[in-house]
Design an enzyme around this catalytic site. Sequence first.
Site: not given
Ligand code: ATP
Length: 307
Positions: A15, A145
């Site tokens: 997203k 989200d």
């Molecule tokens: P947010 O949804 O909080 O904005 P983001 O999109 O910036 O997050 P994500 O890739 O969702 O980032 O990952 C945030 C943190 O969540 C990672 O650093 C990781 O430690 C943890 N995490 C837990 N599950 C997952 C997953 N399935 N994929 C990636 N990261 C994950």
Amino acid sequence: MPSSTTSVTAVVPAKINLALSVGPVRVDGFHELATVYQAVGLYDEVTVTRRNPGSGISMTVAGVEADAVPCDETNLAWQAARVVAAEADTDPDVHIHIVKRIPVAGGMAGGSADAAGALLACDILWRASLHRERMLELAAELGSDVPFLLHGGTAVGTSRGECITSAMARGAYHWVFALSDRGLSTPRVYAECDRLRTGAKVVEPVIPAGLMEALLVGDPKRVGAELANDLQPAAISIRPELDMVLEIGRDAGALGAVVSGSGPTCAFLVADDEAALDLAVSLSASGLCSGVARAEGPVAGARLTDS
Ligand code: ATP
């Protein structure tokens, strides 16, 4: 789906937030948000496979940034599997394999996408037959989200982002993403946002009327001009080079440039494939990002594959 099914795969998009308005901190510690999400065509793949009774949950992750993803109960997909097992009144004996293509900690909700994929795939694997409303409730408990990643398309999110309403939106949008191999922690970016606003009056979040009108008529130029993110100053405060990345896009004629969610991915709306290619070249040549990706939006939310 036959009862002998041993393996189910879901694909789930990333997203971006076309607008992210961050209001005051609530008593539960979350910020009140008003956001316009769009699902874009960068996909993670989540496969769930039955394990022998009593084996519990196991997980593997493949893809460029696989090392940065936890393979334990802190992974949102693991938590999603546990939740569906409880709903289906079955033991969570399952192997979860994730192929990551969504940047990790990139502000594109990759973890939430995997949770949405695991919800959908486990629902089929264990024949839980969850109603859509129940699945959205479970999604909201897993993360703000996650409901949007089930929903897809273009939608307004309110409360902490988990209350989703489809947006009246026309048109297809071409996006270019400047990636960073150093993720940003979402809580850290919110904390920086609070720090930067110290002493300022924080008003209730709003959905920009101009953006909704631009989406209604499907005008990419206007949509580009209306992109807005209240977390952008905080992300730039932590990573000043993001400002230069955004500038490259504006100089190259992007219709709009914005930090995606909590960053550090920067999203650029461009007019067409040719503009996307030109911008991708400029960004790559700048040395300011670790990679460039292109995708179209809006796309559907989490869905099962035929395999
Ligand atoms: P947010 O949804 O909080 O904005 P983001 O999109 O910036 O997050 P994500 O890739 O969702 O980032 O990952 C945030 C943190 O969540 C990672 O650093 C990781 O430690 C943890 N995490 C837990 N599950 C997952 C997953 N399935 N994929 C990636 N990261 C994950």
